[in-house]
Design an enzyme around this catalytic site. Structure first.
Site, PDB file in Angstrom:
ATOM      1  N   PHE A   3       0.832  -1.214   0.000  1.00 52.42           N
ATOM      2  CA  PHE A   3       0.000   0.000   0.000  1.00 52.42           C
ATOM      3  C   PHE A   3       0.869   1.268   0.000  1.00 52.42           C
ATOM      4  CE2 PHE A   3      -2.092   2.750   3.449  1.00 52.42           C
ATOM      5  CZ  PHE A   3      -2.728   3.588   2.550  1.00 52.42           C
ATOM      6  N   GLY A  18       4.181   1.561  -0.048  1.00 49.45           N
ATOM      7  CA  GLY A  18       5.299   1.471  -0.988  1.00 49.45           C
ATOM      8  C   GLY A  18       4.903   1.856  -2.396  1.00 49.45           C
ATOM      9  N   LEU A  30       6.627 -10.060  -2.557  1.00 49.54           N
ATOM     10  CA  LEU A  30       5.221 -10.269  -2.966  1.00 49.54           C
ATOM     11  C   LEU A  30       4.517 -11.291  -2.076  1.00 49.54           C
ATOM     12  CD1 LEU A  30       5.510 -10.196  -6.889  1.00 49.54           C
ATOM     13  CD2 LEU A  30       5.079  -8.293  -5.325  1.00 49.54           C
ATOM     14  N   THR A  84       6.605   2.762  13.003  1.00 46.00           N
ATOM     15  CA  THR A  84       5.182   3.069  13.195  1.00 46.00           C
ATOM     16  C   THR A  84       4.958   3.700  14.566  1.00 46.00           C
ATOM     17  OG1 THR A  84       3.012   2.044  13.528  1.00 46.00           O
ATOM     18  CG2 THR A  84       4.912   0.637  13.909  1.00 46.00           C
ATOM     19  N   ASP A  85       3.864   4.461  14.699  1.00 40.50           N
ATOM     20  CA  ASP A  85       3.529   5.024  16.010  1.00 40.50           C
ATOM     21  C   ASP A  85       3.158   3.930  17.018  1.00 40.50           C
ATOM     22  OD1 ASP A  85       1.020   4.319  14.989  1.00 40.50           O
ATOM     23  OD2 ASP A  85       0.074   6.256  15.443  1.00 40.50           O
ATOM     24  N   GLU A  86       2.838   2.727  16.501  1.00 43.20           N
ATOM     25  CA  GLU A  86       2.399   1.661  17.415  1.00 43.20           C
ATOM     26  C   GLU A  86       3.516   1.189  18.340  1.00 43.20           C
ATOM     27  OE1 GLU A  86      -0.124  -1.392  15.904  1.00 43.20           O
ATOM     28  OE2 GLU A  86      -1.069  -0.059  14.457  1.00 43.20           O
ATOM     29  N   TYR A 136       2.688  -7.474  16.385  1.00 39.23           N
ATOM     30  CA  TYR A 136       3.093  -6.623  15.253  1.00 39.23           C
ATOM     31  C   TYR A 136       3.975  -5.480  15.737  1.00 39.23           C
ATOM     32  CZ  TYR A 136       2.825  -2.617  12.097  1.00 39.23           C
ATOM     33  OH  TYR A 136       3.151  -1.525  11.338  1.00 39.23           O
ATOM     34  N   LYS A 185       7.961  -4.577  15.027  1.00 38.78           N
ATOM     35  CA  LYS A 185       8.410  -3.322  14.416  1.00 38.78           C
ATOM     36  C   LYS A 185       9.378  -2.592  15.365  1.00 38.78           C
ATOM     37  CE  LYS A 185       7.379  -1.368  11.162  1.00 38.78           C
ATOM     38  NZ  LYS A 185       7.985  -1.363   9.789  1.00 38.78           N
ATOM     39  N   ARG A 230      -7.767   6.560  16.536  1.00 38.00           N
ATOM     40  CA  ARG A 230      -6.612   6.533  15.649  1.00 38.00           C
ATOM     41  C   ARG A 230      -6.438   7.924  15.040  1.00 38.00           C
ATOM     42  NH1 ARG A 230      -6.183   2.675  18.279  1.00 38.00           N
ATOM     43  NH2 ARG A 230      -5.757   0.507  17.680  1.00 38.00           N
TER      44      ARG A 230
HETATM   45  P1  NAD Z   1       1.510  -3.656   3.198  1.00 41.78           P
HETATM   46  O1  NAD Z   1       1.232  -4.916   3.939  1.00 41.78           O
HETATM   47  O2  NAD Z   1       0.484  -3.082   2.300  1.00 41.78           O
HETATM   48  O3  NAD Z   1       2.846  -3.860   2.307  1.00 41.78           O
HETATM   49  C1  NAD Z   1       3.969  -4.560   2.784  1.00 41.78           C
HETATM   50  C2  NAD Z   1       4.837  -4.947   1.583  1.00 41.78           C
HETATM   51  O4  NAD Z   1       6.031  -5.603   2.083  1.00 41.78           O
HETATM   52  C3  NAD Z   1       4.160  -5.936   0.620  1.00 41.78           C
HETATM   53  O5  NAD Z   1       4.341  -5.514  -0.717  1.00 41.78           O
HETATM   54  C4  NAD Z   1       4.892  -7.250   0.881  1.00 41.78           C
HETATM   55  O6  NAD Z   1       4.954  -8.104  -0.251  1.00 41.78           O
HETATM   56  C5  NAD Z   1       6.279  -6.752   1.297  1.00 41.78           C
HETATM   57  N1  NAD Z   1       7.011  -7.735   2.124  1.00 41.78           N
HETATM   58  C6  NAD Z   1       6.548  -8.392   3.214  1.00 41.78           C
HETATM   59  N2  NAD Z   1       7.495  -9.237   3.688  1.00 41.78           N
HETATM   60  C7  NAD Z   1       8.586  -9.078   2.887  1.00 41.78           C
HETATM   61  C8  NAD Z   1       9.880  -9.667   2.876  1.00 41.78           C
HETATM   62  N3  NAD Z   1      10.244 -10.592   3.783  1.00 41.78           N
HETATM   63  N4  NAD Z   1      10.768  -9.263   1.922  1.00 41.78           N
HETATM   64  C9  NAD Z   1      10.402  -8.357   0.975  1.00 41.78           C
HETATM   65  N5  NAD Z   1       9.182  -7.785   0.924  1.00 41.78           N
HETATM   66  C10 NAD Z   1       8.280  -8.140   1.880  1.00 41.78           C
HETATM   67  O7  NAD Z   1       1.967  -2.618   4.310  1.00 41.78           O
HETATM   68  P2  NAD Z   1       1.826  -1.026   4.355  1.00 41.78           P
HETATM   69  O8  NAD Z   1       0.585  -0.677   5.061  1.00 41.78           O
HETATM   70  O9  NAD Z   1       2.088  -0.474   3.016  1.00 41.78           O
HETATM   71  O10 NAD Z   1       3.046  -0.658   5.330  1.00 41.78           O
HETATM   72  C11 NAD Z   1       4.339  -0.377   4.813  1.00 41.78           C
HETATM   73  C12 NAD Z   1       5.267  -0.033   5.970  1.00 41.78           C
HETATM   74  O11 NAD Z   1       4.799   1.106   6.651  1.00 41.78           O
HETATM   75  C13 NAD Z   1       5.390  -1.138   7.019  1.00 41.78           C
HETATM   76  O12 NAD Z   1       6.724  -1.195   7.443  1.00 41.78           O
HETATM   77  C14 NAD Z   1       4.475  -0.667   8.150  1.00 41.78           C
HETATM   78  O13 NAD Z   1       4.904  -1.175   9.393  1.00 41.78           O
HETATM   79  C15 NAD Z   1       4.662   0.832   8.045  1.00 41.78           C
HETATM   80  N6  NAD Z   1       3.536   1.659   8.530  1.00 41.78           N
HETATM   81  C16 NAD Z   1       2.270   1.436   8.049  1.00 41.78           C
HETATM   82  C17 NAD Z   1       1.229   2.258   8.472  1.00 41.78           C
HETATM   83  C18 NAD Z   1      -0.187   2.062   7.950  1.00 41.78           C
HETATM   84  O14 NAD Z   1      -1.104   2.730   8.423  1.00 41.78           O
HETATM   85  N7  NAD Z   1      -0.422   1.196   6.980  1.00 41.78           N
HETATM   86  C19 NAD Z   1       1.471   3.288   9.384  1.00 41.78           C
HETATM   87  C20 NAD Z   1       2.774   3.477   9.862  1.00 41.78           C
HETATM   88  C21 NAD Z   1       3.799   2.668   9.417  1.00 41.78           C
HETATM   89  O1  TDX Z   2     -12.593  -5.071  11.286  1.00 42.37           O
HETATM   90  C1  TDX Z   2     -12.070  -4.179  11.967  1.00 42.37           C
HETATM   91  N1  TDX Z   2     -12.825  -3.536  12.900  1.00 42.37           N
HETATM   92  C2  TDX Z   2     -12.323  -2.554  13.706  1.00 42.37           C
HETATM   93  O2  TDX Z   2     -13.047  -2.006  14.549  1.00 42.37           O
HETATM   94  C3  TDX Z   2     -10.682  -3.785  11.797  1.00 42.37           C
HETATM   95  C4  TDX Z   2      -9.805  -4.456  10.787  1.00 42.37           C
HETATM   96  C5  TDX Z   2     -10.195  -2.790  12.624  1.00 42.37           C
HETATM   97  N2  TDX Z   2     -10.982  -2.198  13.563  1.00 42.37           N
HETATM   98  C6  TDX Z   2     -10.394  -1.153  14.418  1.00 42.37           C
HETATM   99  C7  TDX Z   2      -9.097  -1.576  15.103  1.00 42.37           C
HETATM  100  C8  TDX Z   2      -8.324  -0.285  15.218  1.00 42.37           C
HETATM  101  O3  TDX Z   2      -8.689   0.400  16.398  1.00 42.37           O
HETATM  102  O4  TDX Z   2     -10.016  -0.061  13.575  1.00 42.37           O
HETATM  103  C9  TDX Z   2      -8.774   0.538  14.004  1.00 42.37           C
HETATM  104  C10 TDX Z   2      -7.787   0.475  12.855  1.00 42.37           C
HETATM  105  O5  TDX Z   2      -7.460  -0.888  12.625  1.00 42.37           O
HETATM  106  P1  TDX Z   2      -6.447  -1.333  11.468  1.00 42.37           P
HETATM  107  O6  TDX Z   2      -6.892  -0.762  10.181  1.00 42.37           O
HETATM  108  O7  TDX Z   2      -6.248  -2.807  11.580  1.00 42.37           O
HETATM  109  O8  TDX Z   2      -5.119  -0.517  11.863  1.00 42.37           O
HETATM  110  P2  TDX Z   2      -4.237  -0.490  13.217  1.00 42.37           P
HETATM  111  O9  TDX Z   2      -4.375  -1.734  13.992  1.00 42.37           O
HETATM  112  O10 TDX Z   2      -4.531   0.803  13.915  1.00 42.37           O
HETATM  113  O11 TDX Z   2      -2.749  -0.453  12.564  1.00 42.37           O
HETATM  114  C11 TDX Z   2      -2.475   0.370  11.413  1.00 42.37           C
HETATM  115  O12 TDX Z   2      -1.820   1.561  11.754  1.00 42.37           O
HETATM  116  C12 TDX Z   2      -0.483   1.512  12.140  1.00 42.37           C
HETATM  117  C13 TDX Z   2      -1.636  -0.403  10.387  1.00 42.37           C
HETATM  118  O13 TDX Z   2      -2.284  -1.629  10.077  1.00 42.37           O
HETATM  119  C14 TDX Z   2      -0.242  -0.625  10.858  1.00 42.37           C
HETATM  120  O14 TDX Z   2       0.537  -1.264   9.828  1.00 42.37           O
HETATM  121  C15 TDX Z   2       0.381   0.699  11.190  1.00 42.37           C
HETATM  122  O15 TDX Z   2       1.662   0.517  11.739  1.00 42.37           O
END
Ligand code: NAD
Ligand code: TDX
Length: 339
Positions: free
Chosen positions: A11, A13, A35, A125-127, A153, A157, A217
């Site tokens: 997502f 990336g 992938l 991540t903030d988590e 998770y 991280k 959040r």
């Molecule tokens: P995502 O799950 O959509 O994408 C992760 C990508 O990493 C995928 O393309 C997957 O194929 C690749 N990957 C997984 N394991 C791998 C490996 N061993 N080697 C090579 N590639 C690998 O995740 P995202 O939501 O895009 O998050 C990207 C980064 O940002 C993560 O490090 C996540 O912790 C961080 N992050 C995400 C959020 C959020 O809200 N989504 C917030 C803060 C930080």
């Molecule tokens: O079905 C659901 N119902 C629900 O109430 C899901 C999937 C989530 N939730 C709640 C849980 C959380 O309080 O919604 C909030 C957001 O959940 P997620 O989308 O799973 O995100 P979160 O757990 O907050 O983590 C996300 O933000 C920080 C990303 O997945 C992480 O990769 C990032 O580091």
């Protein structure tokens, strides 16, 4: 400038690749991604023919593959990860393996390739800070807040985050770390709350809200996150951590009601379900440092417009999420939400 991005088919990336090619015409970017279920090259189909972009299918745990891929690279942005909290509760093994051990393997490879003299950005991540109470809304995470991760998770991280810091201190490597709040926008895997709820509603299904829906959040548009990572890559001070956030806190119930309103649906579409184990109550980011020191602030997260645009993207891109939701996702969904 040649950047190697790990996890570029996911997502954030894939949005980062698009933003970089758009905003930095003289940069090249190589996407190194194994992938997994969440990595999808379709997310990047529109830039496939761009000769500033290359893809390598590879695993961040594979030192030999990294040694080869890192030749001639000027900077690394490390985003590859197992990213979904609920999956880490089902099975934490792949999280520790990729997020912690994979980061160590990559840091060692970068040290071999450059002596640690070139920039490495660890996208954390903030988590990693754990959870804030609802009762004190004035308290936010700063970069000085101690790490206190509470899910497998976030612990995995935090492992990568601490290693990045340790490699800077021990080997003098040029490393910056970013800690961002929850992202939303196009191409997010529909296991995460916003695309899950929107696609369920588009299919006429209810949305599963965990617990009392009061968890909070801090929502940031993915393009703002990507712009911040690029800012840190270019201007960050080695060894520093930068929080990234939207100052946009919403309870899950507020978020759900906004989505329902945008989509013209009623409250009967909410299904209250059992709470997530160890569910962090509130995340809130103080992003003052990156604004003060590097001049970054969000410009694309205005609420509810950015949420409306995101809902419209999923509405307009049904073939994308129907493909993503087919296959193994069906088993995951049935296991989590009972079909
Ligand atoms: P995502 O799950 O959509 O994408 C992760 C990508 O990493 C995928 O393309 C997957 O194929 C690749 N990957 C997984 N394991 C791998 C490996 N061993 N080697 C090579 N590639 C690998 O995740 P995202 O939501 O895009 O998050 C990207 C980064 O940002 C993560 O490090 C996540 O912790 C961080 N992050 C995400 C959020 C959020 O809200 N989504 C917030 C803060 C930080
Ligand atoms: O079905 C659901 N119902 C629900 O109430 C899901 C999937 C989530 N939730 C709640 C849980 C959380 O309080 O919604 C909030 C957001 O959940 P997620 O989308 O799973 O995100 P979160 O757990 O907050 O983590 C996300 O933000 C920080 C990303 O997945 C992480 O990769 C990032 O580091």
């Amino acid at each position: 400038m040649h950047i190697l991005l790990t996890g570029g088919a996911g997502f954030i990336g894939s949005n980062f690749v698009r933003l970089l090619l758009r905003e930095r015409p003289d940069y090249r970017i190589t996407n190194f991604d194994v992938l997994t279920y969440s990595g999808n090259l379709e997310n990047l189909s529109e830039i496939e023919g761009d000769d500033r972009y290359a893809f390598i299918r590879g695993d961040v745990r594979d030192a030999a593959a990294l040694d080869k891929a890192l030749e001639g690279v000027d900077a690394v942005v490390h985003m590859a990860a197992e990213s979904h909290v609920d999956r880490s509760i089902m099975d934490s093994g792949p999280f520790i393996d990729t997020n912690t051990r994979g980061t160590q393997v990559l840091l060692d490879a970068w040290r071999r390739a450059t002596g640690g003299k070139k920039r490495f950005v660890y996208v954390s991540t903030d988590e990693v800070y754990g959870s804030l109470p609802l009762e004190n809304p004035e308290i936010k995470f700063t970069e000085a807040t101690p790490l206190d991760p509470s899910s497998p998770y976030s612990a995995s991280k935090a492992g990568g985050d601490l290693l990045a810091n340790a490699y800077h201190h021990t080997f003098g490597m040029d490393i910056c770390t970013t800690r961002c709040s929850n992202n939303f926008g196009p191409y997010q895997f529909p296991e995460k709350v916003i695309p899950l709820f929107v696609t369920n509603l588009l299919d006429g299904k209810q949305v599963p809200l965990y617990g009392d829906g009061k968890n909070v959040r801090d929502w940031l548009h993915v393009d703002d996150h990507c712009e911040a990572v690029l800012t840190v890559l270019e201007k960050g001070t080695s060894g520093e951590v930068y929080n990234i956030g939207g100052n946009n806190e919403r309870s899950n119930l507020e978020l759900t009601r906004s989505i329902l309103e945008i989509m013209g649906k009623g409250e009967e579409m909410i299904r209250y379900v059992e709470d997530r184990l160890g569910h962090d109550r509130r995340y809130a980011i103080d992003a003052g440092k990156i604004k003060r020191e590097l001049g970054w602030q969000p410009t694309r997260s205005a609420w509810p417009k950015a949420l409306e645009d995101t809902v419209r993207w999923y509405t307009d891109n049904r073939p994308w999420w129907e493909r993503v939701r087919s296959g193994a996702y069906q088993d995951y969904y049935a296991n989590m939400y009972g079909g």
